[in-house]
Design a protein around this motif. Sequence first.
Motif, PDB file in Angstrom:
ATOM      1  N   ASP A  63     -32.230 -22.587  18.206  1.00 39.72           N
ATOM      2  CA  ASP A  63     -33.629 -22.975  18.060  1.00 39.72           C
ATOM      3  C   ASP A  63     -34.571 -21.778  17.961  1.00 39.72           C
ATOM      4  O   ASP A  63     -35.740 -21.941  17.592  1.00 39.72           O
ATOM      5  CB  ASP A  63     -34.070 -23.857  19.235  1.00 39.72           C
ATOM      6  CG  ASP A  63     -33.358 -25.201  19.240  1.00 39.72           C
ATOM      7  OD1 ASP A  63     -32.828 -25.585  18.178  1.00 39.72           O
ATOM      8  OD2 ASP A  63     -33.303 -25.839  20.301  1.00 39.72           O
ATOM      9  N   LEU A  64     -34.067 -20.590  18.302  1.00 44.57           N
ATOM     10  CA  LEU A  64     -34.908 -19.389  18.255  1.00 44.57           C
ATOM     11  C   LEU A  64     -34.521 -18.458  17.108  1.00 44.57           C
ATOM     12  O   LEU A  64     -35.024 -17.348  17.016  1.00 44.57           O
ATOM     13  CB  LEU A  64     -34.815 -18.624  19.577  1.00 44.57           C
ATOM     14  CG  LEU A  64     -35.378 -19.348  20.813  1.00 44.57           C
ATOM     15  CD1 LEU A  64     -35.135 -18.511  22.060  1.00 44.57           C
ATOM     16  CD2 LEU A  64     -36.870 -19.638  20.636  1.00 44.57           C
ATOM     17  N   VAL A  65     -33.632 -18.921  16.239  1.00 44.08           N
ATOM     18  CA  VAL A  65     -33.139 -18.090  15.134  1.00 44.08           C
ATOM     19  C   VAL A  65     -33.561 -18.706  13.802  1.00 44.08           C
ATOM     20  O   VAL A  65     -33.378 -19.897  13.567  1.00 44.08           O
ATOM     21  CB  VAL A  65     -31.609 -17.942  15.198  1.00 44.08           C
ATOM     22  CG1 VAL A  65     -31.098 -17.186  13.977  1.00 44.08           C
ATOM     23  CG2 VAL A  65     -31.202 -17.211  16.475  1.00 44.08           C
ATOM     24  N   ILE A  66     -34.119 -17.876  12.934  1.00 44.65           N
ATOM     25  CA  ILE A  66     -34.565 -18.322  11.609  1.00 44.65           C
ATOM     26  C   ILE A  66     -33.733 -17.601  10.545  1.00 44.65           C
ATOM     27  O   ILE A  66     -33.616 -16.375  10.559  1.00 44.65           O
ATOM     28  CB  ILE A  66     -36.057 -18.008  11.376  1.00 44.65           C
ATOM     29  CG1 ILE A  66     -36.924 -18.665  12.449  1.00 44.65           C
ATOM     30  CG2 ILE A  66     -36.481 -18.460   9.978  1.00 44.65           C
ATOM     31  CD1 ILE A  66     -36.888 -20.174  12.442  1.00 44.65           C
ATOM     32  N   SER A  67     -33.174 -18.365   9.629  1.00 41.76           N
ATOM     33  CA  SER A  67     -32.437 -17.797   8.500  1.00 41.76           C
ATOM     34  C   SER A  67     -32.883 -18.501   7.222  1.00 41.76           C
ATOM     35  O   SER A  67     -33.606 -19.506   7.268  1.00 41.76           O
ATOM     36  CB  SER A  67     -30.924 -17.962   8.698  1.00 41.76           C
ATOM     37  OG  SER A  67     -30.594 -19.327   8.833  1.00 41.76           O
ATOM     38  N   ARG A  68     -32.479 -17.970   6.082  1.00 41.93           N
ATOM     39  CA  ARG A  68     -32.786 -18.532   4.763  1.00 41.93           C
ATOM     40  C   ARG A  68     -34.287 -18.684   4.522  1.00 41.93           C
ATOM     41  O   ARG A  68     -34.723 -19.561   3.786  1.00 41.93           O
ATOM     42  CB  ARG A  68     -32.094 -19.877   4.560  1.00 41.93           C
ATOM     43  CG  ARG A  68     -30.599 -19.878   4.769  1.00 41.93           C
ATOM     44  CD  ARG A  68     -30.009 -21.227   4.400  1.00 41.93           C
ATOM     45  NE  ARG A  68     -28.617 -21.349   4.824  1.00 41.93           N
ATOM     46  CZ  ARG A  68     -27.858 -22.415   4.585  1.00 41.93           C
ATOM     47  NH1 ARG A  68     -28.364 -23.452   3.934  1.00 41.93           N
ATOM     48  NH2 ARG A  68     -26.610 -22.449   5.005  1.00 41.93           N
ATOM     49  N   ILE A  69     -35.107 -17.833   5.137  1.00 42.71           N
ATOM     50  CA  ILE A  69     -36.555 -18.005   5.027  1.00 42.71           C
ATOM     51  C   ILE A  69     -37.040 -17.788   3.600  1.00 42.71           C
ATOM     52  O   ILE A  69     -38.113 -18.277   3.209  1.00 42.71           O
ATOM     53  CB  ILE A  69     -37.282 -17.047   6.008  1.00 42.71           C
ATOM     54  CG1 ILE A  69     -38.751 -17.450   6.184  1.00 42.71           C
ATOM     55  CG2 ILE A  69     -37.164 -15.608   5.548  1.00 42.71           C
ATOM     56  CD1 ILE A  69     -38.948 -18.834   6.751  1.00 42.71           C
ATOM     57  N   LYS A  70     -36.266 -17.090   2.802  1.00 41.71           N
ATOM     58  CA  LYS A  70     -36.656 -16.835   1.412  1.00 41.71           C
ATOM     59  C   LYS A  70     -36.847 -18.135   0.639  1.00 41.71           C
ATOM     60  O   LYS A  70     -37.647 -18.194  -0.292  1.00 41.71           O
ATOM     61  CB  LYS A  70     -35.596 -15.962   0.738  1.00 41.71           C
ATOM     62  CG  LYS A  70     -35.912 -15.530  -0.686  1.00 41.71           C
ATOM     63  CD  LYS A  70     -34.861 -14.548  -1.160  1.00 41.71           C
ATOM     64  CE  LYS A  70     -35.054 -14.134  -2.598  1.00 41.71           C
ATOM     65  NZ  LYS A  70     -34.056 -13.126  -3.021  1.00 41.71           N
ATOM     66  N   ARG A  71     -36.119 -19.173   1.019  1.00 43.84           N
ATOM     67  CA  ARG A  71     -36.257 -20.452   0.314  1.00 43.84           C
ATOM     68  C   ARG A  71     -37.596 -21.126   0.593  1.00 43.84           C
ATOM     69  O   ARG A  71     -37.992 -22.045  -0.118  1.00 43.84           O
ATOM     70  CB  ARG A  71     -35.109 -21.388   0.691  1.00 43.84           C
ATOM     71  CG  ARG A  71     -33.791 -20.974   0.064  1.00 43.84           C
ATOM     72  CD  ARG A  71     -32.727 -22.031   0.224  1.00 43.84           C
ATOM     73  NE  ARG A  71     -31.565 -21.734  -0.606  1.00 43.84           N
ATOM     74  CZ  ARG A  71     -30.483 -22.499  -0.690  1.00 43.84           C
ATOM     75  NH1 ARG A  71     -30.417 -23.617   0.025  1.00 43.84           N
ATOM     76  NH2 ARG A  71     -29.476 -22.164  -1.467  1.00 43.84           N
ATOM     77  N   ASP A  72     -38.299 -20.671   1.634  1.00 44.62           N
ATOM     78  CA  ASP A  72     -39.604 -21.249   1.969  1.00 44.62           C
ATOM     79  C   ASP A  72     -40.766 -20.378   1.508  1.00 44.62           C
ATOM     80  O   ASP A  72     -41.927 -20.796   1.605  1.00 44.62           O
ATOM     81  CB  ASP A  72     -39.727 -21.450   3.487  1.00 44.62           C
ATOM     82  CG  ASP A  72     -38.802 -22.528   4.014  1.00 44.62           C
ATOM     83  OD1 ASP A  72     -38.434 -23.414   3.218  1.00 44.62           O
ATOM     84  OD2 ASP A  72     -38.437 -22.472   5.196  1.00 44.62           O
ATOM     85  N   ILE A  73     -40.488 -19.169   1.015  1.00 43.20           N
ATOM     86  CA  ILE A  73     -41.564 -18.252   0.667  1.00 43.20           C
ATOM     87  C   ILE A  73     -42.451 -18.861  -0.414  1.00 43.20           C
ATOM     88  O   ILE A  73     -41.974 -19.478  -1.367  1.00 43.20           O
ATOM     89  CB  ILE A  73     -40.992 -16.881   0.206  1.00 43.20           C
ATOM     90  CG1 ILE A  73     -42.059 -15.788   0.246  1.00 43.20           C
ATOM     91  CG2 ILE A  73     -40.360 -16.974  -1.162  1.00 43.20           C
ATOM     92  CD1 ILE A  73     -42.271 -15.179   1.568  1.00 43.20           C
ATOM     93  N   GLY A  74     -43.755 -18.737  -0.234  1.00 42.27           N
ATOM     94  CA  GLY A  74     -44.698 -19.308  -1.184  1.00 42.27           C
ATOM     95  C   GLY A  74     -45.057 -20.753  -0.914  1.00 42.27           C
ATOM     96  O   GLY A  74     -45.871 -21.338  -1.629  1.00 42.27           O
ATOM     97  N   GLN A  75     -44.452 -21.342   0.111  1.00 40.73           N
ATOM     98  CA  GLN A  75     -44.749 -22.730   0.469  1.00 40.73           C
ATOM     99  C   GLN A  75     -45.504 -22.768   1.791  1.00 40.73           C
ATOM    100  O   GLN A  75     -45.409 -21.847   2.603  1.00 40.73           O
ATOM    101  CB  GLN A  75     -43.457 -23.543   0.595  1.00 40.73           C
ATOM    102  CG  GLN A  75     -42.609 -23.560  -0.658  1.00 40.73           C
ATOM    103  CD  GLN A  75     -41.338 -24.360  -0.457  1.00 40.73           C
ATOM    104  OE1 GLN A  75     -41.337 -25.422   0.160  1.00 40.73           O
ATOM    105  NE2 GLN A  75     -40.227 -23.857  -0.979  1.00 40.73           N
ATOM    106  N   GLU A  76     -46.239 -23.836   2.000  1.00 42.68           N
ATOM    107  CA  GLU A  76     -47.003 -23.983   3.237  1.00 42.68           C
ATOM    108  C   GLU A  76     -46.116 -24.595   4.310  1.00 42.68           C
ATOM    109  O   GLU A  76     -46.263 -25.748   4.700  1.00 42.68           O
ATOM    110  CB  GLU A  76     -48.259 -24.827   2.976  1.00 42.68           C
ATOM    111  CG  GLU A  76     -49.249 -24.137   2.043  1.00 42.68           C
ATOM    112  CD  GLU A  76     -50.532 -24.919   1.869  1.00 42.68           C
ATOM    113  OE1 GLU A  76     -50.697 -25.956   2.562  1.00 42.68           O
ATOM    114  OE2 GLU A  76     -51.361 -24.518   1.039  1.00 42.68           O
ATOM    115  N   VAL A  77     -45.182 -23.778   4.768  1.00 45.73           N
ATOM    116  CA  VAL A  77     -44.229 -24.177   5.806  1.00 45.73           C
ATOM    117  C   VAL A  77     -44.486 -23.306   7.026  1.00 45.73           C
ATOM    118  O   VAL A  77     -44.664 -22.096   6.904  1.00 45.73           O
ATOM    119  CB  VAL A  77     -42.778 -23.993   5.335  1.00 45.73           C
ATOM    120  CG1 VAL A  77     -41.802 -24.351   6.445  1.00 45.73           C
ATOM    121  CG2 VAL A  77     -42.515 -24.827   4.089  1.00 45.73           C
ATOM    122  N   VAL A  78     -44.514 -23.909   8.191  1.00 45.23           N
ATOM    123  CA  VAL A  78     -44.766 -23.154   9.423  1.00 45.23           C
ATOM    124  C   VAL A  78     -43.622 -23.403  10.397  1.00 45.23           C
ATOM    125  O   VAL A  78     -43.200 -24.540  10.598  1.00 45.23           O
ATOM    126  CB  VAL A  78     -46.110 -23.559  10.066  1.00 45.23           C
ATOM    127  CG1 VAL A  78     -46.276 -22.880  11.417  1.00 45.23           C
ATOM    128  CG2 VAL A  78     -47.269 -23.191   9.147  1.00 45.23           C
TER     129      VAL A  78
END
Length: 527
Positions: A63-78
């Motif tokens: 729950d404290l690890v973020i991966s694949r963030i590139k797939r969200d770049i440019g989107q309004e995801v928080v």
Amino acid sequence: MAVYGIDLGTTYSCIASIDRVNRAEVHRSGEGADTTPSVVFFETPDNVVVGQHAKDSAVIKPDLVISRIKRDIGQEVVRTLHGKPYTPEEISALILRKLAEDAQVATGETVSDVVITVPAYFGAAERDATRKAGRIARLNVIDIVSEPVAAAITYGVLNPQEDCHILVYDLGGGTFDTTVMALRGGDIEVVCTDGDHELGGADWDDQLVEHLAERFRREHADVGDPLDKGETEQDLRKIAEDLKKTLSAKVKHTVRVMHEGRATTVEMTREEFESITRNLLERTLEITRRTMETARAKGVTTFDHLVLVGGLSKMPAVAETLQKELGLTPQLQDPDLAVAKGAALYAFEETYRRLLSSGERDKAEAMALESGLSGTQRRQIEGRTIKTVASRAFGIITTRGSTRESYVAHLVHANDSLPASVTEGFQTLDDNQVSVAIRVMEQAGSVESEVVENNNQIGEGELRIPPGKPKGFPIEVTFALDASGLLHVTARENEQGGQLDLDIQIGGMSEEEVASSQTALSRIRVE
């Protein structure tokens, strides 16, 4: 004055620069590897871990690890960690900081000026967001360059005498692109590009994870689903990634799936793995065929070389299938590192040319001397050109006057040569109209469509109209797409020399938010 190239990947990232004999050199991470996992572990509110240790922590604290963030770049995801929201740009900035700080330790020099690569199929919002991620990391982003272009630069440097058409097949951890390019006398011209930024090695992992979980469920139907528990799922993802890599070297391998005190042993052959993931490879073939057809329509009828880049292109099935389907012999072009090396070469050459064009010849000559450039190499760099194309179509929502039906009028089309500047005229619909809504749209699917739902809105604004004007009052809209694929939109009305301009803010973060993120993230320790 060192400049750096960064391959900011979905699953792994890499940083490189030019050494004293004009070769691209990859700088190893603090953990001693050429690449750094694009994974961030938010250990505490004030301390984050990036890279292999973060990836290892995913099994214990998913729950404290973020991966694949590139797939969200440019989107309004928080994403919310320790009660604090983080945008994709901010999380990407933490990865960039890790790369820059590791390179600084390796070289003893401060990392400031960088070129960051993006998939060829990234649109304006993703490219702008990537640039902002660099700025949040307090880096001076000289340019954004497409990954296949960076790979082609590496290829061109290794094969400087050859004029040819090359097809770059770039299958990375999270994105896939195919690009046709012409190499002539050291110049690079992108003919066309296509791709899918939600298709990559991570999807092969996902299908392996599901297969392993299903094998466990069949053998242990009386216990819970292993994918319902975060720790087990993360463990399965690690097993799947390792299995995928192992089966590129071995024809079979055995793994164990553990959950709730039970175990399932799974022996998988390379043939079975290829069968399970055949649908994904077929999707890359469909896009590749489409790219080649587009190239043929633009006059490129023969392809001299098929160059494979991206870590997943090392799978034997990729080369075997492409050779069978396309009749071309694939060439593996340093698949894990070619993009970062090409970005470093591009960063060096672009900086050298900019110094010359700005009259700072002394600095340019010092830079060339430090890198061991010969006179011939200096002249080649001065004259080299790189021409690219739009990755997608861009337009605005407009309305048919008779039916009031909304549709997208595209001003820039996919594979138009860049830079592009297009101005088109539009008209107001009603008498005494006081404003016009400008909604900037980007092609969402694989083909251009005027249907509003087949496009994504990437910006909006309002243009004021002078009072008392009849319907049909003219306005102009200009789309300027630069060589990096970044879009600037202006809407104006011209009456007796006066005009109103509207600049569309592309991307999810405003300039004020970027500055605020810089300050906030500077308080966080990155390890």
